[in-house]
Motif scaffolding. Structure first.
Motif, PDB file in Angstrom:
ATOM      1  N   ASP A 106      50.698  26.856 -17.440  1.00  0.00           N
ATOM      2  CA  ASP A 106      50.384  26.985 -18.860  1.00  0.00           C
ATOM      3  C   ASP A 106      49.735  25.715 -19.404  1.00  0.00           C
ATOM      4  OD1 ASP A 106      51.695  29.586 -19.184  1.00  0.00           O
ATOM      5  OD2 ASP A 106      53.525  28.451 -18.791  1.00  0.00           O
ATOM      6  N   ILE A 107      50.158  24.592 -18.861  1.00  0.00           N
ATOM      7  CA  ILE A 107      49.662  23.288 -19.311  1.00  0.00           C
ATOM      8  C   ILE A 107      49.275  22.474 -18.087  1.00  0.00           C
ATOM      9  CG2 ILE A 107      50.254  21.121 -20.478  1.00  0.00           C
ATOM     10  CD1 ILE A 107      52.304  22.769 -22.141  1.00  0.00           C
ATOM     11  N   TYR A 108      48.080  21.916 -18.144  1.00  0.00           N
ATOM     12  CA  TYR A 108      47.648  20.982 -17.104  1.00  0.00           C
ATOM     13  C   TYR A 108      47.664  19.591 -17.721  1.00  0.00           C
ATOM     14  CZ  TYR A 108      46.152  24.774 -14.057  1.00  0.00           C
ATOM     15  OH  TYR A 108      46.118  25.874 -13.243  1.00  0.00           O
ATOM     16  N   LEU A 116      37.587  20.259 -15.533  1.00  0.00           N
ATOM     17  CA  LEU A 116      36.676  21.290 -16.055  1.00  0.00           C
ATOM     18  C   LEU A 116      37.143  22.689 -15.664  1.00  0.00           C
ATOM     19  CD1 LEU A 116      33.242  19.538 -15.446  1.00  0.00           C
ATOM     20  CD2 LEU A 116      34.479  19.792 -17.619  1.00  0.00           C
ATOM     21  N   THR A 117      37.649  22.845 -14.460  1.00  0.00           N
ATOM     22  CA  THR A 117      38.177  24.144 -14.010  1.00  0.00           C
ATOM     23  C   THR A 117      39.354  24.569 -14.880  1.00  0.00           C
ATOM     24  OG1 THR A 117      37.453  23.764 -11.736  1.00  0.00           O
ATOM     25  CG2 THR A 117      39.218  25.388 -12.064  1.00  0.00           C
ATOM     26  N   ALA A 118      40.278  23.648 -15.122  1.00  0.00           N
ATOM     27  CA  ALA A 118      41.444  23.962 -15.947  1.00  0.00           C
ATOM     28  C   ALA A 118      41.041  24.297 -17.377  1.00  0.00           C
ATOM     29  CB  ALA A 118      42.433  22.793 -15.933  1.00  0.00           C
ATOM     30  N   CYS A 119      40.078  23.567 -17.924  1.00  0.00           N
ATOM     31  CA  CYS A 119      39.619  23.843 -19.295  1.00  0.00           C
ATOM     32  C   CYS A 119      38.977  25.223 -19.399  1.00  0.00           C
ATOM     33  CB  CYS A 119      38.635  22.762 -19.756  1.00  0.00           C
ATOM     34  SG  CYS A 119      39.424  21.198 -20.168  1.00  0.00           S
ATOM     35  N   LYS A 120      38.223  25.616 -18.397  1.00  0.00           N
ATOM     36  CA  LYS A 120      37.619  26.956 -18.396  1.00  0.00           C
ATOM     37  C   LYS A 120      38.696  28.030 -18.340  1.00  0.00           C
ATOM     38  CE  LYS A 120      33.218  25.727 -16.317  1.00  0.00           C
ATOM     39  NZ  LYS A 120      32.394  25.720 -15.107  1.00  0.00           N
ATOM     40  N   LEU A 121      39.738  27.782 -17.560  1.00  0.00           N
ATOM     41  CA  LEU A 121      40.818  28.756 -17.430  1.00  0.00           C
ATOM     42  C   LEU A 121      41.620  28.912 -18.718  1.00  0.00           C
ATOM     43  CD1 LEU A 121      42.328  27.859 -13.948  1.00  0.00           C
ATOM     44  CD2 LEU A 121      41.166  29.984 -14.557  1.00  0.00           C
ATOM     45  N   GLN A 170      34.753  12.590  -8.865  1.00  0.00           N
ATOM     46  CA  GLN A 170      34.194  13.878  -8.437  1.00  0.00           C
ATOM     47  C   GLN A 170      35.282  14.956  -8.409  1.00  0.00           C
ATOM     48  OE1 GLN A 170      32.442  13.690  -4.512  1.00  0.00           O
ATOM     49  NE2 GLN A 170      32.663  15.880  -4.216  1.00  0.00           N
ATOM     50  N   PHE A 171      36.423  14.638  -7.831  1.00  0.00           N
ATOM     51  CA  PHE A 171      37.523  15.606  -7.757  1.00  0.00           C
ATOM     52  C   PHE A 171      38.197  15.793  -9.106  1.00  0.00           C
ATOM     53  CE2 PHE A 171      37.034  14.732  -3.282  1.00  0.00           C
ATOM     54  CZ  PHE A 171      37.287  15.962  -2.704  1.00  0.00           C
ATOM     55  N   ALA A 172      38.522  14.687  -9.765  1.00  0.00           N
ATOM     56  CA  ALA A 172      39.255  14.767 -11.032  1.00  0.00           C
ATOM     57  C   ALA A 172      38.455  15.502 -12.095  1.00  0.00           C
ATOM     58  CB  ALA A 172      39.620  13.362 -11.511  1.00  0.00           C
ATOM     59  N   SER A 173      37.178  15.186 -12.239  1.00  0.00           N
ATOM     60  CA  SER A 173      36.373  15.834 -13.276  1.00  0.00           C
ATOM     61  C   SER A 173      36.219  17.319 -13.002  1.00  0.00           C
ATOM     62  CB  SER A 173      35.004  15.167 -13.394  1.00  0.00           C
ATOM     63  OG  SER A 173      34.278  15.268 -12.185  1.00  0.00           O
ATOM     64  N   SER A 174      36.023  17.682 -11.757  1.00  0.00           N
ATOM     65  CA  SER A 174      35.874  19.095 -11.408  1.00  0.00           C
ATOM     66  C   SER A 174      37.168  19.868 -11.682  1.00  0.00           C
ATOM     67  CB  SER A 174      35.481  19.212  -9.932  1.00  0.00           C
ATOM     68  OG  SER A 174      35.229  20.549  -9.609  1.00  0.00           O
ATOM     69  N   SER A 175      38.301  19.270 -11.369  1.00  0.00           N
ATOM     70  CA  SER A 175      39.589  19.923 -11.626  1.00  0.00           C
ATOM     71  C   SER A 175      39.849  20.079 -13.125  1.00  0.00           C
ATOM     72  CB  SER A 175      40.723  19.130 -10.973  1.00  0.00           C
ATOM     73  OG  SER A 175      40.587  19.172  -9.573  1.00  0.00           O
ATOM     74  N   ASP A 231      42.742  16.254  -7.328  1.00  0.00           N
ATOM     75  CA  ASP A 231      43.078  17.615  -6.915  1.00  0.00           C
ATOM     76  C   ASP A 231      41.841  18.366  -6.458  1.00  0.00           C
ATOM     77  OD1 ASP A 231      45.950  17.865  -8.025  1.00  0.00           O
ATOM     78  OD2 ASP A 231      44.816  17.162  -9.754  1.00  0.00           O
ATOM     79  N   LEU A 232      42.075  19.414  -5.697  1.00  0.00           N
ATOM     80  CA  LEU A 232      40.997  20.321  -5.343  1.00  0.00           C
ATOM     81  C   LEU A 232      40.864  21.358  -6.450  1.00  0.00           C
ATOM     82  CD1 LEU A 232      41.826  20.903  -1.573  1.00  0.00           C
ATOM     83  CD2 LEU A 232      39.949  19.543  -2.523  1.00  0.00           C
ATOM     84  N   PRO A 233      39.664  21.584  -6.962  1.00  0.00           N
ATOM     85  CA  PRO A 233      39.480  22.565  -8.034  1.00  0.00           C
ATOM     86  C   PRO A 233      39.995  23.956  -7.669  1.00  0.00           C
ATOM     87  CG  PRO A 233      37.506  21.258  -7.760  1.00  0.00           C
ATOM     88  CD  PRO A 233      38.431  20.891  -6.640  1.00  0.00           C
TER      89      PRO A 233
END
Length: 178
Positions: A32-34, A64-69, A57-62, A21-23
């Motif tokens: 609510d849940i990723y 991390l983005t979801a975890c921050k959110l 590269q894409f999966a890890s960034s996505s 996915d794109l971050p």
């Protein structure tokens, strides 16, 4: 996204993703849940089996983005996840190092994410083209990864049994009855 601005159901809305996915899509924060797959860290494996050397590269960034959110997982009184990130990894034959690397990466960079080890792999489709994955995982492979995971973490981990690696769980895709 627009539909959810008009009506928001009282149940959690789940984003189910193969991880590629794109971050910026993840960052819209409407779910609510990723529920992410994290198939590979190795660009060699992701290129060989999925034709995407940049998968991690894409999966890890996505992720991390979801975890921050979303932060730490939130459960209701019945223990059902209401908000959070779940990362699934499918253990492949000869994939113990990759599975351990995925788990360790998640522990280091996104420890709030729940981890699900899937053991349901069986060779299908084009697996016969890759001798190293043209079989089910062995008991030894499974136990090696599970042992490592449980040495590090016992909560927030889901372990699928090896017996789930069966074609009986795969639906017929022949469109019969339509």
């Amino acid at each position: 996204e627009r539909a959810l601005s008009l009506y928001r159901p009282k149940i959690p809305i789940v984003y189910n993703s193969g991880g590629y996915d794109l971050p910026e899509q993840i960052g819209k924060n409407v779910f609510d849940i990723y529920l992410f797959d994290l198939k590979y860290i190795s660009s060699q494996a992701s290129s060989r089996y999925s034709g995407a050397s940049d998968y991690f590269q894409f999966a890890s960034s996505s992720i991390l983005t979801a975890c921050k959110l979303l932060g730490a997982p939130q459960f209701d009184t019945a223990g059902i996840l209401q908000r959070g990130v779940v990362v699934r990894h499918l253990l492949l034959p000869q994939g113990t190092r990759e599975a351990i690397a995925v788990f360790d990466w998640l522990q280091e960079y996104a420890p709030q994410a729940l981890f699900s080890l899937m053991a349901q792999y069986f060779p299908a489709a084009k697996a016969h083209q890759f001798a190293e994955i043209n079989r089910k995982i062995t008991k030894r492979e499974y136990e090696k990864v599970v042992s490592h995971i449980l040495e590090v973490r016992s909560d927030g981990v889901y372990l699928q049994e090896r017996s789930s690696a069966s074609k009986i769980y795969v639906p017929d895709f022949d469109f019969s009855g339509i």
